[in-house]
Design a protein around this motif. Structure first.
Motif, PDB file in Angstrom:
ATOM      1  N   ILE A 217      32.389  37.627  53.563  1.00 10.49           N
ATOM      2  CA  ILE A 217      33.451  37.832  52.732  1.00 10.49           C
ATOM      3  C   ILE A 217      33.259  39.152  52.200  1.00 10.49           C
ATOM      4  CG2 ILE A 217      34.113  37.057  50.027  1.00 10.49           C
ATOM      5  CD1 ILE A 217      33.554  34.719  52.221  1.00 10.49           C
ATOM      6  N   ILE A 218      34.541  39.675  52.138  1.00  7.83           N
ATOM      7  CA  ILE A 218      34.804  41.285  51.934  1.00  7.83           C
ATOM      8  C   ILE A 218      35.647  41.169  50.245  1.00  7.83           C
ATOM      9  CG2 ILE A 218      36.253  43.173  52.608  1.00  7.83           C
ATOM     10  CD1 ILE A 218      35.656  42.390  55.400  1.00  7.83           C
ATOM     11  N   THR A 219      34.922  41.643  49.423  1.00 14.58           N
ATOM     12  CA  THR A 219      35.511  41.904  47.973  1.00 14.58           C
ATOM     13  C   THR A 219      35.928  43.123  47.572  1.00 14.58           C
ATOM     14  OG1 THR A 219      33.986  39.775  47.650  1.00 14.58           O
ATOM     15  CG2 THR A 219      34.726  41.189  45.732  1.00 14.58           C
ATOM     16  N   HIS A 220      37.056  43.207  46.886  1.00 16.80           N
ATOM     17  CA  HIS A 220      37.490  44.214  46.315  1.00 16.80           C
ATOM     18  C   HIS A 220      36.566  44.903  44.941  1.00 16.80           C
ATOM     19  CE1 HIS A 220      40.580  46.845  44.146  1.00 16.80           C
ATOM     20  NE2 HIS A 220      40.237  47.407  45.338  1.00 16.80           N
ATOM     21  N   CYS A 221      36.294  46.005  45.181  1.00 16.88           N
ATOM     22  CA  CYS A 221      35.128  46.372  44.021  1.00 16.88           C
ATOM     23  C   CYS A 221      35.755  46.158  42.640  1.00 16.88           C
ATOM     24  CB  CYS A 221      34.411  47.644  44.233  1.00 16.88           C
ATOM     25  SG  CYS A 221      33.638  47.656  45.775  1.00 16.88           S
ATOM     26  N   HIS A 222      37.103  46.943  42.556  1.00 20.82           N
ATOM     27  CA  HIS A 222      37.497  47.111  41.097  1.00 20.82           C
ATOM     28  C   HIS A 222      38.017  45.836  40.520  1.00 20.82           C
ATOM     29  CE1 HIS A 222      39.899  49.042  38.082  1.00 20.82           C
ATOM     30  NE2 HIS A 222      41.040  48.513  38.578  1.00 20.82           N
ATOM     31  N   ASN A 224      37.209  42.448  42.103  1.00 17.72           N
ATOM     32  CA  ASN A 224      36.162  41.514  42.184  1.00 17.72           C
ATOM     33  C   ASN A 224      36.862  40.509  42.819  1.00 17.72           C
ATOM     34  OD1 ASN A 224      33.586  40.702  42.349  1.00 17.72           O
ATOM     35  ND2 ASN A 224      33.865  39.450  40.574  1.00 17.72           N
ATOM     36  N   ARG A 225      38.034  40.484  43.363  1.00 23.73           N
ATOM     37  CA  ARG A 225      38.656  39.550  44.183  1.00 23.73           C
ATOM     38  C   ARG A 225      38.669  39.728  45.817  1.00 23.73           C
ATOM     39  NH1 ARG A 225      41.795  36.096  40.832  1.00 23.73           N
ATOM     40  NH2 ARG A 225      41.958  36.860  38.750  1.00 23.73           N
ATOM     41  N   SER A 226      38.602  38.865  46.334  1.00 16.96           N
ATOM     42  CA  SER A 226      38.454  38.909  47.891  1.00 16.96           C
ATOM     43  C   SER A 226      39.630  38.964  48.676  1.00 16.96           C
ATOM     44  CB  SER A 226      37.330  37.429  48.592  1.00 16.96           C
ATOM     45  OG  SER A 226      36.186  37.554  47.743  1.00 16.96           O
ATOM     46  N   LEU A 227      39.381  39.673  49.822  1.00 13.37           N
ATOM     47  CA  LEU A 227      40.521  39.711  50.686  1.00 13.37           C
ATOM     48  C   LEU A 227      40.590  38.367  51.368  1.00 13.37           C
ATOM     49  CD1 LEU A 227      41.853  42.003  51.968  1.00 13.37           C
ATOM     50  CD2 LEU A 227      40.431  42.112  53.896  1.00 13.37           C
ATOM     51  N   ALA A 228      41.907  37.921  51.601  1.00  9.96           N
ATOM     52  CA  ALA A 228      42.087  36.259  52.072  1.00  9.96           C
ATOM     53  C   ALA A 228      43.528  36.568  52.785  1.00  9.96           C
ATOM     54  CB  ALA A 228      42.410  35.500  50.766  1.00  9.96           C
ATOM     55  N   HIS A 254      32.859  22.787  45.626  1.00 17.19           N
ATOM     56  CA  HIS A 254      31.186  23.502  45.235  1.00 17.19           C
ATOM     57  C   HIS A 254      31.407  24.806  45.016  1.00 17.19           C
ATOM     58  CE1 HIS A 254      30.031  19.873  47.123  1.00 17.19           C
ATOM     59  NE2 HIS A 254      30.728  19.919  48.252  1.00 17.19           N
ATOM     60  N   LYS A 255      32.373  25.232  44.525  1.00 16.72           N
ATOM     61  CA  LYS A 255      32.394  26.865  43.959  1.00 16.72           C
ATOM     62  C   LYS A 255      31.931  27.943  45.267  1.00 16.72           C
ATOM     63  CE  LYS A 255      33.362  25.500  39.711  1.00 16.72           C
ATOM     64  NZ  LYS A 255      34.924  25.934  39.213  1.00 16.72           N
ATOM     65  N   ALA A 256      32.391  27.567  46.330  1.00 18.09           N
ATOM     66  CA  ALA A 256      32.119  28.297  47.681  1.00 18.09           C
ATOM     67  C   ALA A 256      33.501  28.966  47.879  1.00 18.09           C
ATOM     68  CB  ALA A 256      31.274  27.786  48.612  1.00 18.09           C
ATOM     69  N   GLU A 257      33.632  30.127  48.484  1.00 24.03           N
ATOM     70  CA  GLU A 257      34.835  30.559  49.078  1.00 24.03           C
ATOM     71  C   GLU A 257      35.347  29.583  50.353  1.00 24.03           C
ATOM     72  OE1 GLU A 257      33.171  33.936  46.845  1.00 24.03           O
ATOM     73  OE2 GLU A 257      32.292  32.456  48.624  1.00 24.03           O
ATOM     74  N   GLU A 258      36.545  29.403  50.370  1.00 25.47           N
ATOM     75  CA  GLU A 258      37.275  28.866  51.589  1.00 25.47           C
ATOM     76  C   GLU A 258      37.482  29.631  52.735  1.00 25.47           C
ATOM     77  OE1 GLU A 258      40.988  26.901  50.109  1.00 25.47           O
ATOM     78  OE2 GLU A 258      40.093  25.739  48.428  1.00 25.47           O
ATOM     79  N   ASP A 259      37.668  28.985  53.940  1.00 26.64           N
ATOM     80  CA  ASP A 259      37.837  30.002  54.986  1.00 26.64           C
ATOM     81  C   ASP A 259      38.860  30.864  55.117  1.00 26.64           C
ATOM     82  OD1 ASP A 259      39.759  28.062  55.260  1.00 26.64           O
ATOM     83  OD2 ASP A 259      38.997  27.122  57.140  1.00 26.64           O
ATOM     84  N   LYS A 260      39.982  30.692  53.952  1.00 22.26           N
ATOM     85  CA  LYS A 260      40.972  31.568  53.906  1.00 22.26           C
ATOM     86  C   LYS A 260      40.424  33.185  53.421  1.00 22.26           C
ATOM     87  CE  LYS A 260      44.263  28.531  51.807  1.00 22.26           C
ATOM     88  NZ  LYS A 260      43.225  27.325  51.651  1.00 22.26           N
ATOM     89  N   ASN A 261      38.939  33.008  53.130  1.00 23.07           N
ATOM     90  CA  ASN A 261      38.357  34.440  52.607  1.00 23.07           C
ATOM     91  C   ASN A 261      37.202  34.875  53.696  1.00 23.07           C
ATOM     92  OD1 ASN A 261      38.737  33.119  49.373  1.00 23.07           O
ATOM     93  ND2 ASN A 261      39.304  35.033  49.852  1.00 23.07           N
ATOM     94  N   TYR A 262      37.269  34.042  54.717  1.00 26.04           N
ATOM     95  CA  TYR A 262      36.259  34.495  55.620  1.00 26.04           C
ATOM     96  C   TYR A 262      36.593  35.855  56.625  1.00 26.04           C
ATOM     97  CZ  TYR A 262      33.755  29.875  54.892  1.00 26.04           C
ATOM     98  OH  TYR A 262      33.361  29.148  54.033  1.00 26.04           O
ATOM     99  N   TRP A 263      35.750  36.578  56.902  1.00 25.35           N
ATOM    100  CA  TRP A 263      36.097  37.857  57.768  1.00 25.35           C
ATOM    101  C   TRP A 263      35.042  37.938  58.846  1.00 25.35           C
ATOM    102  CZ3 TRP A 263      41.087  39.857  57.868  1.00 25.35           C
ATOM    103  CH2 TRP A 263      41.752  39.497  56.733  1.00 25.35           C
ATOM    104  N   LYS A 264      35.429  38.576  60.108  1.00 26.40           N
ATOM    105  CA  LYS A 264      34.484  39.247  60.944  1.00 26.40           C
ATOM    106  C   LYS A 264      34.595  40.619  61.093  1.00 26.40           C
ATOM    107  CE  LYS A 264      33.206  34.829  63.394  1.00 26.40           C
ATOM    108  NZ  LYS A 264      33.276  34.265  64.880  1.00 26.40           N
ATOM    109  N   ILE A 265      33.686  41.381  60.898  1.00 28.70           N
ATOM    110  CA  ILE A 265      33.778  42.847  61.466  1.00 28.70           C
ATOM    111  C   ILE A 265      33.404  42.728  62.897  1.00 28.70           C
ATOM    112  CG2 ILE A 265      33.069  45.034  60.958  1.00 28.70           C
ATOM    113  CD1 ILE A 265      32.574  44.588  58.155  1.00 28.70           C
TER     114      ILE A 265
END
Length: 297
Positions: A217-222, A224-228, A254-265
């Motif tokens: 998950i890649i999250t924006h620090c300012h 706290n929302r995730s790239l999607a 289950h309060k887990a991120e969905e695959d819309k928020n998944y990323w691979k570097i």
């Protein structure tokens, strides 16, 4: 008196002849400077489609200074009414933000989109940047701030991936969620961090090196929302459908991120100079021996 013939010059023929000569001289001058519209279009295409070589990770981790692509992996469940949006997408510069009349530099802020092309080119490759003085070559770690900059395929000036809280005047065009954009100024708005995929193991893996080519998950620090990539908001360009990229955390029951928020570097393939590790991914981070993480730390 001679009869009128089509070859007879009448009217302001001398003025028209001079104007035609001026147009020819102007054309030749623009051609020599590379300012013709066709030349600008070809230059833009060359930059957009320029092949970029990705960094090769020898230890399986992502490092500061690496040239990578950010890949949103295929959705596990079809997107309702959008069955063609389930494949892999990569983060790229939005072509709608580029003018063919000014291809030498991008106007900022510039938008980003997700495209179906997984080949590393000038528009969809990024460089991992340090924001805390970390040396190039050091691995980035879960929870550590880093930046993402364009690789120079489109402009000599590096632009940085950024986001900010949505407002009445600033939001994504289609979904009206938090906007993601490119800017030429580095600030806390351009800081991101990698978060371990499994929420139950995040604290345990905090500070460990981030594996390349594995889902995170890649999250924006300012904010706290995730790239999607929602995948149900798209526009059509010369390269096909391009999907909207936002900062929004999609949580399941289950309060887990969905695959819309998944990323691979994604890094380069060591066995193929022009290849990537998309077809040869590393194991999931949880599958890596924890002793290796402890040795790195």
């Amino acid at each position: 008196m001679a009869a009128y013939r089509p070859g007879v010059l009448i009217g302001n023929w001398n003025e028209e002849a001079y104007l035609e000569e001026d147009r020819i001289r102007d054309f030749m001058r623009k051609k020599e400077r590379g300012e013709l519209l066709t030349q600008k279009i070809n230059k833009l295409q060359d930059k957009l489609l320029k092949k970029i070589h990705l960094s090769v990770s020898k230890d399986g981790f992502v490092h500061f200074g690496d040239t990578v692509i950010l890949l949103n992996p295929p959705n596990k469940s079809p997107v309702e009414n959008y069955p063609g949006a389930c494949g892999s997408l990569t983060l790229a510069v939005d072509l709608d933000e580029i003018s063919i009349y000014s291809v030498e530099s991008l106007q900022v802020p510039c938008g980003v989109s997700a495209v179906k092309s997984v080949d590393p080119t000038g528009r969809n490759t990024f460089c991992i940047l340090s924001v805390g003085g970390d040396a190039v070559g050091e691995p980035i770690r879960f929870g550590q701030n880093f930046g993402l900059g364009t690789t120079g395929g489109l402009s000599d000036q590096m632009l940085y991936l950024a986001s900010d809280h949505k407002s009445f005047m600033r939001s994504a065009k289609k979904s009206y969620l938090q906007q993601v954009f490119l800017t030429d100024e580095r600030s806390y708005l351009t800081c991101w961090k990698a978060v371990f995929l499994d929420p139950q193991l995040r604290l345990e893996y905090e500070g460990f090196p981030v594996p390349a080519n594995s889902e995170i998950i890649i999250t924006h620090c300012h904010t706290n929302r995730s790239l999607a990539v929602p995948r149900n908001f798209w526009t059509r360009s010369y390269f096909g459908k391009e999907y909207e990229v936002v900062c929004h955390t999609y949580l399941d029951s289950h309060k887990a991120e969905e695959d819309k928020n998944y990323w691979k570097i994604v890094t380069g393939d060591p066995g193929d100079e022009d290849g990537t590790m998309i077809e040869r991914p590393n194991p999931h981070p949880a599958g890596i021996r924890r002793n290796e993480f402890h040795e790195e730390t």
